[in-house]
Structure formats: structure tokens, C-alpha cells
Scaffold this active site. Structure first.
Site, short mmCIF file in Angstrom:
data_model
loop_
_atom_site.label_atom_id
_atom_site.label_comp_id
_atom_site.label_asym_id
_atom_site.label_seq_id
_atom_site.Cartn_x
_atom_site.Cartn_y
_atom_site.Cartn_z
N TYR A 66 -1.10 -0.93 11.27
CA TYR A 66 -1.60 -1.54 9.74
C TYR A 66 -0.50 -0.84 8.42
CZ TYR A 66 -3.22 -1.94 4.40
OH TYR A 66 -3.28 -2.32 3.63
N LYS A 73 2.37 -3.03 7.07
CA LYS A 73 2.34 -3.83 5.91
C LYS A 73 4.33 -3.00 5.80
CE LYS A 73 0.61 -4.70 2.99
NZ LYS A 73 -0.49 -5.83 2.19
N THR A 79 0.99 -1.05 0.08
CA THR A 79 -0.33 0.07 0.45
C THR A 79 0.62 0.83 0.15
OG1 THR A 79 -1.38 1.11 1.80
CG2 THR A 79 0.12 -0.06 2.95
N ASP A 80 0.36 2.63 -0.73
CA ASP A 80 1.12 3.40 -0.39
C ASP A 80 1.35 4.05 0.77
OD1 ASP A 80 -1.47 4.37 -0.04
OD2 ASP A 80 -1.49 5.23 -1.47
N GLU A 81 0.49 3.35 1.88
CA GLU A 81 0.34 4.03 3.42
C GLU A 81 1.08 4.15 3.97
OE1 GLU A 81 -3.63 3.86 5.97
OE2 GLU A 81 -4.75 2.70 3.19
P1 NAD Z 1 -9.16 -7.82 2.56
O1 NAD Z 1 -9.09 -7.31 3.32
O2 NAD Z 1 -10.55 -7.48 1.50
O3 NAD Z 1 -9.01 -8.74 2.01
C1 NAD Z 1 -8.20 -9.23 1.86
C2 NAD Z 1 -8.34 -10.88 2.34
O4 NAD Z 1 -7.05 -11.79 3.20
C3 NAD Z 1 -9.34 -11.77 2.99
O5 NAD Z 1 -10.36 -12.56 2.00
C4 NAD Z 1 -9.06 -12.70 4.56
O6 NAD Z 1 -9.93 -13.43 4.37
C5 NAD Z 1 -7.40 -12.53 3.83
N1 NAD Z 1 -6.96 -13.15 5.00
C6 NAD Z 1 -6.58 -12.16 6.05
N2 NAD Z 1 -5.34 -13.30 7.04
C7 NAD Z 1 -5.49 -14.29 5.97
C8 NAD Z 1 -4.41 -15.63 6.27
N3 NAD Z 1 -3.62 -15.33 7.93
N4 NAD Z 1 -4.13 -16.29 6.25
C9 NAD Z 1 -5.02 -16.57 4.76
N5 NAD Z 1 -6.00 -15.35 3.98
C10 NAD Z 1 -6.50 -14.12 5.07
O7 NAD Z 1 -8.49 -6.68 1.65
P2 NAD Z 1 -8.21 -6.13 0.46
O8 NAD Z 1 -8.50 -4.56 0.46
O9 NAD Z 1 -9.15 -7.21 -1.08
O10 NAD Z 1 -6.73 -5.86 0.17
C11 NAD Z 1 -5.80 -6.81 -0.19
C12 NAD Z 1 -4.37 -6.42 0.24
O11 NAD Z 1 -4.37 -5.50 -0.80
C13 NAD Z 1 -3.85 -6.46 1.50
O12 NAD Z 1 -2.03 -6.63 1.21
C14 NAD Z 1 -3.34 -4.67 1.31
O13 NAD Z 1 -2.59 -4.39 2.32
C15 NAD Z 1 -3.77 -4.00 -0.16
N6 NAD Z 1 -4.10 -2.90 -0.21
C16 NAD Z 1 -5.33 -2.71 0.17
C17 NAD Z 1 -6.24 -1.37 -0.27
C18 NAD Z 1 -6.68 -1.17 -0.91
O14 NAD Z 1 -7.52 0.50 -0.96
N7 NAD Z 1 -8.46 -2.18 -0.52
C19 NAD Z 1 -4.87 -0.29 -1.39
C20 NAD Z 1 -3.16 -0.52 -1.46
C21 NAD Z 1 -2.70 -2.17 -0.89
P1 TYD Z 2 -11.03 3.84 4.38
O1 TYD Z 2 -11.81 3.52 3.44
O2 TYD Z 2 -11.06 3.29 5.66
O3 TYD Z 2 -9.46 3.97 3.67
P2 TYD Z 2 -7.23 3.89 4.55
O4 TYD Z 2 -7.19 4.49 5.76
O5 TYD Z 2 -7.18 2.92 3.85
O6 TYD Z 2 -7.14 4.84 3.33
O7 TYD Z 2 -10.93 5.59 4.81
C1 TYD Z 2 -10.61 6.21 3.98
C2 TYD Z 2 -11.00 7.51 3.90
O8 TYD Z 2 -12.24 7.66 4.58
C3 TYD Z 2 -10.03 7.51 5.63
O9 TYD Z 2 -9.68 9.40 5.18
C4 TYD Z 2 -10.55 7.63 6.91
C5 TYD Z 2 -12.16 7.84 6.01
N1 TYD Z 2 -13.55 7.91 6.79
C6 TYD Z 2 -14.39 8.02 7.24
O10 TYD Z 2 -14.28 9.82 7.45
N2 TYD Z 2 -15.47 7.41 7.92
C7 TYD Z 2 -15.48 6.35 7.65
O11 TYD Z 2 -16.66 5.66 8.65
C8 TYD Z 2 -14.18 5.57 7.34
C9 TYD Z 2 -14.25 3.98 7.73
C10 TYD Z 2 -13.25 6.24 7.04
#
Ligand code: NAD
Ligand code: TYD
Length: 376
Positions: free
Chosen positions: A182, A186, A134-136
Site C-alpha cells: 500500500y 502511494k 499518507t504518512d505511511e
Molecule cells: P476508502 O478506501 O474509504 O475510499 C476509497 C474510495 O476510492 C472508495 O470510494 C472507492 O470506491 C474509490 N476507488 C477505489 N478505486 C477506484 C478506482 N479505480 N476508480 C475510482 N474510484 C476508486 O479510502 P479513505 O480512507 O477515504 O482514503 C482516501 C485517500 O486518503 C486515499 O488516497 C488514502 O491513501 C488517503 N489517506 C487515508 C488515510 C486514512 O487514515 N484513511 C490517511 C491518510 C491518507
Molecule cells: P488500520 O486501521 O488498518 O490502519 P493502518 O494500518 O493504515 O495504520 O490499522 C491501525 C492499527 O491497528 C495498525 O497498527 C494495525 C492495527 N490493527 C489491529 O491490531 N487489528 C486489526 O484488526 C486492524 C484492522 C488493525
């Protein structure tokens, strides 16, 4: 390359990656390895679950013995690692689970891949360990708006203006500076992946992506949570003043980037993936209200009064913004969707898939998996 493990394939982004790979590469055997935590939902993959080149295995990535056995039994050639605990708010409440899954889980996969690949005559040849991050990990940027443009204040074209005016972006060489449990977990996993390349010569790739949105996102994240709340006329909890900025990318564009990078990315390299699409939370929330109201035939702005300012998230990062020009220049990837188009598609999807949403919000799906797997 034939046998590919995609971890976290039952989650949001993972399910889009599994779908893309299963449909696009019938010659690959795609193994979705997922523990099915609260965030994993096999209903995300209904359309591919019976394809001959797809297999689901319920497994915890932290279970090193079984992961290693799976690598040996299935002759794994490549891994695309998405499994993680992914929600910042949960990490604030329960950091241990994040360290366990994101750090130790990644280490378990790395070590299993290392032991298996090093046992082969050609060792790491034609193998890949691709880690999705992630970019975070880069921390937070300042909210600068040098041109005085209202949000959405960055389009692809205007990003050059912003750069010319000193508007800062995360680049691949930006310093790691994570703030939440988080992002700290990562960041740690990214370091382990790079260490396995530098120490053992494992062919690794790391990508760092901005916020994704689109179908099948778990409704604890901003966009699906708010769409569902607007639909049911429930309060919309906006953290702080709603002025934090995120760079949003349509999830299928991320999946396409993963495909390109898995096949053509340079070993040991890092690519940033983003949409050049920054929005203040409050502006995106207003767009969501407007879109849901229009699609449900409610008067425009009828639900603006659902906006409820609540206590800010501790350590809330002000702004994320990715410069993805390296990926665009080297591998030719770019986002395909304008945000307006992507958000329209997304809102329509959630409104048309209320059953999927109810299945989750009722907790029914978790009970279903518990029953199904406890009987085995
Ligand atoms: P998500 O939370 O929707 O899904 C995570 C999946 O991982 C689930 O299916 C869960 O069952 C599985 N999982 C969790 N713990 C596990 C374990 N111990 N063993 C096996 N499986 C396990 O997450 P997402 O939003 O799809 O993100 C996927 C990846 O992309 C993550 O690594 C996250 O850090 C990265 N990412 C997400 C975003 C975003 O905006 N969602 C952005 C950048 C990077
Ligand atoms: P989120 O979807 O949790 O992603 P991330 O924290 O990884 O960026 O949140 C996106 C943005 O929205 C973040 O600045 C937090 C804000 N947010 C709210 O203001 N209210 C909420 O209920 C949630 C879930 C997020």
C-alpha cells in the site's frame, strides 16, 4: 475555479471532503468521480446527493479515455484526488490491485489533466491537481518514550517536549521509505505527481496525512471494526502485542485542511497533516471498550476479555507520527478536536448508525450498486 472533480468521494475521507465542498461552495460544481469498489458507498453522501452543485459519476480512474473525455466535457478546473485502494492488509494479499489503482490510476488522471489543460489558451493558469497521500510513505519511526509518559503520550503542548528530547516525527523532507505494498504504491503515485510539476509545469500539491478516524469509515479499519465488534461482543483481533503507535486525526479536521490547502497551498509544495495525537493500539482499544460499554449501559470494562492477540501483520510499521507545524505556521490550520471528544463523537455515531453498518457488513450495498448499474 468552478468545476472540481473529487475522486474517491464515495469513500471515507472523500465523502467528508465532498460534503464540505458542496455545502461551503455553492458556486462550485462538484463532481464525485468514484468507481464504487467495495469501499465506495453512496449512502455516505445521502445528505448532499440532491444538491444542485453536486454530481456523481461512476468511473474508474484507470479508464484514461473516459477520464480525459470527462475533463473536456465538464471543463475541469481542479482535481482533489483521493480515490485509492487504502487498506494495508488487502495490499499484502493483492498488491497488483494497489499498483493498478494507486499508481496507474493516478497517472491516468495526471495525463488527462495535462492533455486537457495544455489545450487551453491559458494552459495551467488557475488550475490545481491536489493529490492526497499518507504518512505511511515515510516508513516507520521508532517507538521512543523519552519522558516515560503513558500513551496518549503526545498532546500539542507536549510535542515540543518530545522534540526537545529527540522524539522523532515525519517532516515534509523526511526520506521516503515505504514498507507495505500500500505505502509503496502511494509513494510511487506521489513521485508521479511531483514529476508532472517538474516536467510539464502542472500546478500540483501533495499532502501526507496521518491515520484518520470518524464517521463513515469502512469497518475493516481498526476503529470502526472494533466498535462494531465490541457492540456485538465479537473478538477484537489485536495484531502482535498491540504496541504499534499511530497518530490519529479526526476526519473532518483532515477535510478542513484539504480545503485550506486546495485554496491557499503553495504550488509544488508538500504539507504534512497530523493531529499530534499518538496512541498505542492497545490503549486506544481500551478506550474504545470503555466508551462503547458506557454508552450501551454495560458495566465498565465488561468487554475487556474480547481482546484477542493474534499473529502480527507482516512488516507492521512500529510508529507513525506527523509534525504538521509547517501547515499550522504557513496556513493557520490546526486540529479542532481533542481526541477524547473526537472518539466520543465517533463511537456515538457508529452506535446511532447501526443501519449504515449493517448495510455494509451484510454486503447488501454492493449488490445494490451491481443491480443499479448493470441495468444501465
Ligand atoms: P476508502 O478506501 O474509504 O475510499 C476509497 C474510495 O476510492 C472508495 O470510494 C472507492 O470506491 C474509490 N476507488 C477505489 N478505486 C477506484 C478506482 N479505480 N476508480 C475510482 N474510484 C476508486 O479510502 P479513505 O480512507 O477515504 O482514503 C482516501 C485517500 O486518503 C486515499 O488516497 C488514502 O491513501 C488517503 N489517506 C487515508 C488515510 C486514512 O487514515 N484513511 C490517511 C491518510 C491518507
Ligand atoms: P488500520 O486501521 O488498518 O490502519 P493502518 O494500518 O493504515 O495504520 O490499522 C491501525 C492499527 O491497528 C495498525 O497498527 C494495525 C492495527 N490493527 C489491529 O491490531 N487489528 C486489526 O484488526 C486492524 C484492522 C488493525
Amino acid at each position: 475555479m468552478k468545476n472540481i472533480v473529487i475522486t474517491g468521494g464515495a469513500g471515507f475521507i472523500g465523502s467528508h471532503v465532498v460534503r464540505l465542498f458542496v455545502n461551503k461552495y455553492p458556486e462550485y460544481h462538484i463532481i464525485n468521480l468514484d468507481k464504487l469498489t467495495y469501499a465506495g458507498n453512496l449512502a455516505n453522501l445521502k445528505d448532499v446527493e440532491n444538491k444542485p452543485n453536486y454530481e456523481f459519476i461512476r468511473m474508474d480512474i484507470c479508464d484514461f479515455e473516459n477520464v480525459y473525455k470527462l475533463f473536456q466535457d465538464k471543463h475541469i478546473d481542479g482535481i482533489i484526488h483521493l480515490a485509492a485502494e487504502s487498506h494495508v492488509d488487502r495490499s499484502i494479499k493483492d498488491p497488483f490491485t494497489f499498483a493498478q489503482t494507486n499508481v496507474l490510476g493516478t497517472l491516468s488522471l495526471l495525463q488527462a489533466a495535462k492533455l486537457y489543460w495544455e489545450s487551453l489558451p491559458k494552459r495551467y493558469e488557475n488550475k490545481r491537481f491536489y493529490h492526497i497521500s499518507t504518512d505511511e510513505v515515510y516508513g516507520a519511526l521508532q517507538i521512543t518514550d523519552p519522558l516515560g509518559i503513558e500513551s496518549p503520550f503526545t498532546t500539542k503542548a507536549s510535542s515540543e517536549h518530545h522534540q526537545a528530547y529527540g522524539h522523532e516525527f515525519f517532516v515534509e523532507t523526511s526520506k521516503y521509505n515505504p514498507h507495505s505494498p500500500y505505502s509503496a504504491s502511494k509513494a510511487s503515485s506521489d513521485h508521479f505527481v511531483r514529476a508532472y510539476h517538474d516536467t510539464y509545469g502542472m500546478p500540483t500539491i501533495v499532502t501526507n496525512c496521518s491515520n484518520n478516524y470518524g464517521p463513515y469509515q469502512f469497518p475493516e479499519k481498526l476503529i470502526p471494526l472494533f466498535i462494531n465488534n465490541i457492540r456485538h461482543r465479537k473478538p477484537l483481533p489485536v495484531y502482535g502485542k498491540g504496541e504499534n503507535v499511530r497518530d490519529w486525526l479526526y476526519v473532518e479536521d483532515h477535510a478542513r485542511a484539504i480545503d485550506v490547502i486546495f485554496h491557499h497551498g503553495h504550488i509544488a509544495d508538500t504539507y504534512n497533516i497530523g493531529g499530534f495525537n499518538e496512541w498505542k493500539n492497545i490503549d486506544i482499544i481500551k478506550v474504545l471498550i470503555k466508551t462503547v460499554d458506557r454508552l450501551l449501559g454495560r458495566p465498565e470494562g465488561a468487554d475487556l476479555d474480547l481482546i484477542t492477540y493474534v499473529t502480527d501483520r507482516p512488516g507492521h510499521d512500529a510508529r507513525y507520527a506527523i509534525d504538521s507545524r509547517k501547515l499550522q505556521d504557513e496556513l493557520g490550520w490546526e486540529p479542532s478536536l481533542q481526541f477524547e471528544e473526537g472518539i466520543e463523537k465517533t463511537v456515538q455515531w457508529y452506535l446511532h448508525n447501526q443501519e449504515w453498518m449493517d448495510y455494509i457488513t451484510s454486503g447488501e450495498y454492493e449488490r445494490y450498486y451491481e443491480d443499479m448499474y448493470s441495468k444501465r
